[in-house]
Design an enzyme around this catalytic site. Structure first.
Site, mmCIF file in Angstrom:
data_model
loop_
_atom_site.group_PDB
_atom_site.id
_atom_site.type_symbol
_atom_site.label_atom_id
_atom_site.label_comp_id
_atom_site.label_asym_id
_atom_site.label_seq_id
_atom_site.Cartn_x
_atom_site.Cartn_y
_atom_site.Cartn_z
ATOM 1 C CG LEU D 65 -34.754 10.673 73.883
ATOM 2 C CD1 LEU D 65 -35.196 9.542 73.501
ATOM 3 C CD2 LEU D 65 -36.074 11.410 74.677
ATOM 4 N N PRO D 66 -33.048 12.614 77.519
ATOM 5 C CG PRO D 66 -34.263 13.156 79.518
ATOM 6 C CD PRO D 66 -34.149 12.568 77.942
ATOM 7 C CB THR D 96 -24.821 13.158 75.995
ATOM 8 O OG1 THR D 96 -24.597 14.180 74.875
ATOM 9 C CG2 THR D 96 -23.630 12.831 76.593
ATOM 10 C CE LYS D 171 -21.142 16.134 74.649
ATOM 11 N NZ LYS D 171 -22.722 16.143 74.798
ATOM 12 C CE LYS D 246 -26.316 12.514 80.349
ATOM 13 N NZ LYS D 246 -26.849 13.108 79.275
#
Lengths: 296, 296, 296, 296
Positions: D65-66, D96, D171, D246
């Protein structure tokens, strides 16, 4: 008084004119014939080298040059001022250069019997023409007193900053802070307006709160906030971004030599360098707000 | 007037006391019994929940809370203010939170018939006690007019910043600029003193030149420059570094949401974070100069 | 081959020893008698000035000096190398200095008939002793070919970077990137560990992902990740923080001269300057992680 | 195996296809009918809500998902996954998001008897299509072992990073370092080329020296250095600048929550924000070099 003047550019020219208007007898040198001609018209005597100025029987010599290399060349060169000037003549350098070089030249002058002051200015070409410059002066108190009446013909605010080099120190410290503040105001105004505030309302609040500074009150970078600021006339006039870049370079260089961190100062320098890369170096330094608002 | 007050901490406590002194009838809530006791002694009525305050028959409710999560919980929680307050009661939140959250809560209040203002303050605990705070107020003009006499009992400067949320916008924009300016002054003072200038002389020059700002004039970070500034008493008192860090965090977060760069603002936040990591978060925010001068 | 060698410090000393071991006849000069004695023991001939080295009948002269001012003095001084060396002798300067100065000295050498190469090294004192240095060489291809066998006695990787000055360009560009990467690794490791990860696990992931770099793989700044890295022995040995600071200063100075922004490079310089101010300049440059983790 | 899959965008779509190709029976949900149709064509069963996926009799559910708000809504919403999934079903979130949110959702899942892993990926849309992604996985070792065969159908490198949330930690730490390194390479390449070096020669030297990193070797930002890199095709394709922005935002937010300074990380975020403001957010993140070279 007989006064020598070397360097008749955008700043030096109007400064020398004010001295002439005040009744002093000027002995001038510049590489530009045009610049010299203006002074000759005002009654100055044209000489063909710094050495000739040194030997012209003057009591004081003032120089206004672009950078430290020119100052060193004019004062310390083989046929320069120090090689030709009689003992006791007061030397005043109004160029903006690094404090280290200023102290080096002043020490050489002192060694051979010439008192020397560093006396950089603030106030821009407008202040030079109007005779309202601020002089930040480094050197012995007695020499400062001797220079005061001469400098008063060119400026309104003549400040003794302490020993030799301290005029330059005051100048680079002030202008580094100015560059940081201006970027800070640019960011605060951009943030507030982007979040929905009216620019004038925001400026009004900053100016009556703890964020207030010269850059928010006198030279606000947001168009329309101050009618007479460069921001309201396409950022023309004022103090050029590339001149701010030069002064930030002097500040970080001086800091490096004494191993002093100046973190925001160094970042401000890089932002003005980026801005100059984009082709905006000729705009007033408040135009840095263009980095933050693409429509300005 | 019957006024509800929620949040009686270092700021809210003295603010509520000033309202009581001005003759208003207060209905208060705080988790700390000690904080409540002080107000009760001054004539306030103690209630056991925000919901009870909402139903106490007040005309205005003021809240002063630590962060957005508390504001949301008190206003929007299941048994919170909005679930219990009669229509028409004026809600004023004086907490410093992000503009986005402020607008979200105000929209919810408006939807059910309660006008709401965001009205964060500046002036610190000293200003809260003395009743000299500045209020930066966002919301409708008519609601601002209605709140004015109430806020005037707690502050001296009551500014309408525009629509809902704009009080918070003005606050974060101002305080971001303040943080940047303070670090700029710290760097300029450190550079000048390290290069050989007297601190007071340098401050005097900055304050009469284009580098002048609130941080150089009113809260100069160099010890001894201003007798009554935190710098001259070991950086005690004043506006804590960790509070500045919080406000810089609000500014960069608000900027991120609207995709607005704030380069010096983000770096200032990191420098205050580094300073806090070194254990200095409790000192006045002018103590950031310690990053630049190891002997201070 | 008869080779002159000027500058027998921590780097120059072991480099010259490797030339002697390779069978060359050395003619050396250094201000330190102790440094000279070590080379004499290895068969070198001691001379009392750069001028004497220039006139000693050598085919090649190598210099290894601390900074540009020393290089200029040794080469361009009144009784320096250029004033005394016969035409055709190959000059190789392995000092790390700014590209502008390197080009200036090489142009002066070329003008009077001496080919000159700038050939700064990487690999530290360990590489100097082991003869495994990397030489980054700027100058004409034919001169590079001529120098290659000599440099091969001191290094393993001899790279031609293009025209005069480009050896220095490669060095400052590489070391600026190295400084930035090291701080980046310090921040990434600190963030990950503070958020709950095991340092070795995190390093393993970075090293197999897009974050991998020399600083994460070969000189990871987190203690215990690499047994043989400075981080695992109190940051002793390695490449000193103050040397990194010097190279970052060369990079930003070179960038300023050509009006090229280097934003992270300038900030890295300031962070190493802050670190040095805290008294850590003698530690390996990976110790910069101490700015981010108070317990390291 | 029966596997649920929620979120079939640019990344999730090809990942799910690889699972289908590996012979698994997929039960999918996405708001886009087009995205669902592609999977149905490959044999997947379409369901009309996350709740339906939860009740479809699957052994594993994967989500892609975003942002954190979508993850929280899908998992914790009133009619979301946790409200409907049988105990014991393994939940894997490959979005992420910030580590804090990941841990919050996993704790809620664990509380009601569902093991959950955070498993963000690197490798981009190319890696998703080719089945060569890297999975960074946080959660219990036994759950990691159980997930391994499923993840192996979509990726080549499946790494256990430790407890819940550590996949996200790895990450954000990696990508923050990546963003810093890329800007560092952009500055080093710009500086070297502006000072006169050939770009390929300079890249070759960096890649065999201590400046080498993934960004210099695999995705060099200077056009022409690597034939197949985005820089050599107008910066199209690759990992978008706005995605890097982001991730830098996630990193600085995570850092703020634990009061960890990330100075270069925060500056990198601001530079990508500035770059995005100039309208370049859709270009590969190596295009950031345009901030430094006006002709690129």
């Amino acid at each position: 008084m007989n006064i020598g003047f070397i360097g008749l550019g955008n700043m030096g020219g109007p400064m020398a004119l004010n001295l002439a208007k005040a009744g002093h007898r000027l002995h001038v040198f510049d590489l530009s014939q045009l610049a010299v001609a203006q002074l000759v018209e005002a009654g100055a005597r044209s000489l063909d080298s710094p050495a000739a100025v040194a030997r012209a029987g003057v009591e004081v010599i003032i120089s206004m040059l672009p950078a430290a290399q020119h100052v060193k060349s004019v004062y310390l060169g083989e046929d320069g001022l120090l090689a030709n000037v009689p003992k006791g003549v007061l030397l005043i350098d109004s160029s903006t250069i690094d404090p280290h070089s200023a102290r080096e030249v002043a020490a050489a002058a002192s060694k051979q019997g010439n008192p020397m002051l560093d006396a950089p200015v603030s106030g821009g070409t407008g202040g030079a023409a109007a005779g309202t410059l601020t002089f930040m002066v480094g050197g012995a108190a007695a020499d400062f007193d001797r220079a005061h009446p001469v400098l008063s013909a060119m400026g309104r605010n003549i400040v003794h900053c302490g020993d030799s080099g301290n005029g330059q120190v005051a100048k680079v410290a002030n202008n580094m802070l100015l560059g940081i503040s201006m970027i800070g105001v640019a960011e605060a105004m951009s943030l507030g307006v982007s979040l929905g505030m009216d620019a004038k309302t925001l400026a009004g609040i900053l100016n009556t709160s703890s964020g207030r500074c010269w850059s928010s009150e006198i030279n606000n970078p947001y168009p329309g906030v101050l009618e007479n600021a460069p921001a309201s006339r396409g950022y023309s006039g004022g103090f050029g971004s590339d001149l701010m870049l030069k002064d930030l370079g002097l500040a970080t260089e001086a800091a490096k030599q004494i191993r002093q961190p100046v973190i925001l100062g160094a970042l401000a320098q890089q932002l003005y360098q980026s801005f100059s890369l984009q082709g905006h170096g000729g705009l007033d330094f408040s135009a840095i707000i263009k980095l933050y608002q693409k429509d300005l």
